[in-house]
Design a protein around this motif. Sequence first.
Motif, PDB file in Angstrom:
ATOM      1  N   MET A 149       0.844  -1.153   0.000  1.00  0.00           N
ATOM      2  CA  MET A 149       0.000   0.000   0.000  1.00  0.00           C
ATOM      3  C   MET A 149       0.904   1.234   0.000  1.00  0.00           C
ATOM      4  SD  MET A 149      -2.477   1.273   3.138  1.00  0.00           S
ATOM      5  CE  MET A 149      -3.135  -0.320   3.321  1.00  0.00           C
ATOM      6  N   TYR A 150       0.511   2.212  -0.749  1.00  0.00           N
ATOM      7  CA  TYR A 150       1.224   3.491  -0.795  1.00  0.00           C
ATOM      8  C   TYR A 150       0.225   4.543  -0.366  1.00  0.00           C
ATOM      9  CZ  TYR A 150       4.757   6.736  -2.593  1.00  0.00           C
ATOM     10  OH  TYR A 150       5.719   7.700  -2.739  1.00  0.00           O
ATOM     11  N   THR A 151       0.477   5.217   0.746  1.00  0.00           N
ATOM     12  CA  THR A 151      -0.527   6.070   1.349  1.00  0.00           C
ATOM     13  C   THR A 151       0.092   7.318   1.973  1.00  0.00           C
ATOM     14  OG1 THR A 151      -2.388   6.048   2.909  1.00  0.00           O
ATOM     15  CG2 THR A 151      -0.432   4.824   3.553  1.00  0.00           C
ATOM     16  N   TRP A 152      -0.747   8.295   2.278  1.00  0.00           N
ATOM     17  CA  TRP A 152      -0.295   9.504   2.949  1.00  0.00           C
ATOM     18  C   TRP A 152       0.283   9.161   4.313  1.00  0.00           C
ATOM     19  CZ3 TRP A 152       0.158  14.159   0.859  1.00  0.00           C
ATOM     20  CH2 TRP A 152      -0.588  14.466  -0.266  1.00  0.00           C
ATOM     21  N   ALA A 153       1.318   9.875   4.721  1.00  0.00           N
ATOM     22  CA  ALA A 153       1.894   9.703   6.056  1.00  0.00           C
ATOM     23  C   ALA A 153       0.817  10.000   7.101  1.00  0.00           C
ATOM     24  CB  ALA A 153       3.083  10.646   6.237  1.00  0.00           C
ATOM     25  N   GLY A 154       0.684   9.134   8.095  1.00  0.00           N
ATOM     26  CA  GLY A 154      -0.295   9.328   9.153  1.00  0.00           C
ATOM     27  C   GLY A 154      -1.714   8.924   8.799  1.00  0.00           C
ATOM     28  N   TYR A 155      -1.941   8.431   7.591  1.00  0.00           N
ATOM     29  CA  TYR A 155      -3.301   8.105   7.142  1.00  0.00           C
ATOM     30  C   TYR A 155      -3.730   6.704   7.573  1.00  0.00           C
ATOM     31  CZ  TYR A 155      -7.363   8.026   4.049  1.00  0.00           C
ATOM     32  OH  TYR A 155      -8.625   7.958   3.552  1.00  0.00           O
ATOM     33  N   THR A 156      -2.817   5.755   7.573  1.00  0.00           N
ATOM     34  CA  THR A 156      -3.150   4.377   7.898  1.00  0.00           C
ATOM     35  C   THR A 156      -2.569   4.025   9.258  1.00  0.00           C
ATOM     36  OG1 THR A 156      -3.123   3.789   5.567  1.00  0.00           O
ATOM     37  CG2 THR A 156      -2.967   1.993   7.132  1.00  0.00           C
ATOM     38  N   ASP A 157      -3.435   3.557  10.131  1.00  0.00           N
ATOM     39  CA  ASP A 157      -3.066   3.219  11.493  1.00  0.00           C
ATOM     40  C   ASP A 157      -2.352   1.867  11.552  1.00  0.00           C
ATOM     41  OD1 ASP A 157      -2.941   3.052  14.248  1.00  0.00           O
ATOM     42  OD2 ASP A 157      -5.097   2.758  14.513  1.00  0.00           O
ATOM     43  N   ARG A 158      -1.231   1.804  12.240  1.00  0.00           N
ATOM     44  CA  ARG A 158      -0.466   0.554  12.383  1.00  0.00           C
ATOM     45  C   ARG A 158      -1.308  -0.528  13.046  1.00  0.00           C
ATOM     46  NH1 ARG A 158       3.021  -1.573   9.548  1.00  0.00           N
ATOM     47  NH2 ARG A 158       2.322  -3.602  10.131  1.00  0.00           N
ATOM     48  N   ILE A 159      -2.162  -0.149  14.002  1.00  0.00           N
ATOM     49  CA  ILE A 159      -3.028  -1.113  14.684  1.00  0.00           C
ATOM     50  C   ILE A 159      -3.985  -1.754  13.685  1.00  0.00           C
ATOM     51  CG2 ILE A 159      -4.848  -1.367  16.424  1.00  0.00           C
ATOM     52  CD1 ILE A 159      -3.430   0.907  17.980  1.00  0.00           C
ATOM     53  N   LEU A 160      -4.506  -0.981  12.762  1.00  0.00           N
ATOM     54  CA  LEU A 160      -5.392  -1.515  11.724  1.00  0.00           C
ATOM     55  C   LEU A 160      -4.664  -2.551  10.871  1.00  0.00           C
ATOM     56  CD1 LEU A 160      -8.071  -1.421  10.107  1.00  0.00           C
ATOM     57  CD2 LEU A 160      -7.038   0.403   8.769  1.00  0.00           C
ATOM     58  N   LEU A 161      -3.425  -2.248  10.486  1.00  0.00           N
ATOM     59  CA  LEU A 161      -2.654  -3.192   9.683  1.00  0.00           C
ATOM     60  C   LEU A 161      -2.366  -4.471  10.468  1.00  0.00           C
ATOM     61  CD1 LEU A 161      -0.155  -0.772   7.926  1.00  0.00           C
ATOM     62  CD2 LEU A 161      -2.276  -1.732   7.009  1.00  0.00           C
ATOM     63  N   ASP A 162      -2.095  -4.344  11.770  1.00  0.00           N
ATOM     64  CA  ASP A 162      -1.855  -5.521  12.608  1.00  0.00           C
ATOM     65  C   ASP A 162      -3.115  -6.378  12.730  1.00  0.00           C
ATOM     66  OD1 ASP A 162       0.769  -4.708  12.971  1.00  0.00           O
ATOM     67  OD2 ASP A 162       0.383  -3.808  14.941  1.00  0.00           O
ATOM     68  N   ARG A 163      -4.256  -5.750  12.912  1.00  0.00           N
ATOM     69  CA  ARG A 163      -5.530  -6.501  12.979  1.00  0.00           C
ATOM     70  C   ARG A 163      -5.812  -7.227  11.661  1.00  0.00           C
ATOM     71  NH1 ARG A 163      -9.436  -1.977  15.574  1.00  0.00           N
ATOM     72  NH2 ARG A 163      -8.451  -1.894  17.614  1.00  0.00           N
ATOM     73  N   PHE A 164      -5.553  -6.540  10.572  1.00  0.00           N
ATOM     74  CA  PHE A 164      -5.740  -7.144   9.255  1.00  0.00           C
ATOM     75  C   PHE A 164      -4.884  -8.400   9.124  1.00  0.00           C
ATOM     76  CE2 PHE A 164      -4.442  -7.616   4.796  1.00  0.00           C
ATOM     77  CZ  PHE A 164      -5.679  -7.713   4.186  1.00  0.00           C
ATOM     78  N   ALA A 165      -3.635  -8.325   9.556  1.00  0.00           N
ATOM     79  CA  ALA A 165      -2.724  -9.463   9.479  1.00  0.00           C
ATOM     80  C   ALA A 165      -3.211 -10.620  10.339  1.00  0.00           C
ATOM     81  CB  ALA A 165      -1.320  -9.041   9.900  1.00  0.00           C
ATOM     82  N   LYS A 166      -3.702 -10.325  11.537  1.00  0.00           N
ATOM     83  CA  LYS A 166      -4.206 -11.383  12.423  1.00  0.00           C
ATOM     84  C   LYS A 166      -5.428 -12.080  11.833  1.00  0.00           C
ATOM     85  CE  LYS A 166      -2.510  -9.733  16.848  1.00  0.00           C
ATOM     86  NZ  LYS A 166      -2.872  -9.243  18.176  1.00  0.00           N
ATOM     87  N   LYS A 167      -6.321 -11.314  11.225  1.00  0.00           N
ATOM     88  CA  LYS A 167      -7.550 -11.893  10.673  1.00  0.00           C
ATOM     89  C   LYS A 167      -7.336 -12.642   9.372  1.00  0.00           C
ATOM     90  CE  LYS A 167     -11.140  -9.174  12.753  1.00  0.00           C
ATOM     91  NZ  LYS A 167     -12.472  -8.646  12.556  1.00  0.00           N
ATOM     92  N   THR A 168      -6.402 -12.169   8.551  1.00  0.00           N
ATOM     93  CA  THR A 168      -6.254 -12.739   7.212  1.00  0.00           C
ATOM     94  C   THR A 168      -4.997 -13.578   7.029  1.00  0.00           C
ATOM     95  OG1 THR A 168      -5.033 -10.841   6.343  1.00  0.00           O
ATOM     96  CG2 THR A 168      -7.455 -10.741   6.216  1.00  0.00           C
TER      97      THR A 168
END
Length: 51
Positions: free
Chosen positions: A1-20
């Motif tokens: 993913m290529y996104t604005w700095a501060g736009y995507t929360d690290r916790i969200l990415l960690d949850r995504f990894a745990k679920k998928t």
Amino acid sequence: MYTWAGYTDRILLDRFAKKTGIRAIADVYDSSESMLTVLKERSRRHYSIIQ
């Protein structure tokens, strides 16, 4: 993913990894100019999501 700095929360990415089981990698940019420079240098297929 290529996104604005501060736009995507690290916790969200960690949850995504745990679920998928898929580890998402978020590269960030701080301006439209820097985003365009990187996209010109790399193949657009390098990123699945550009925000």
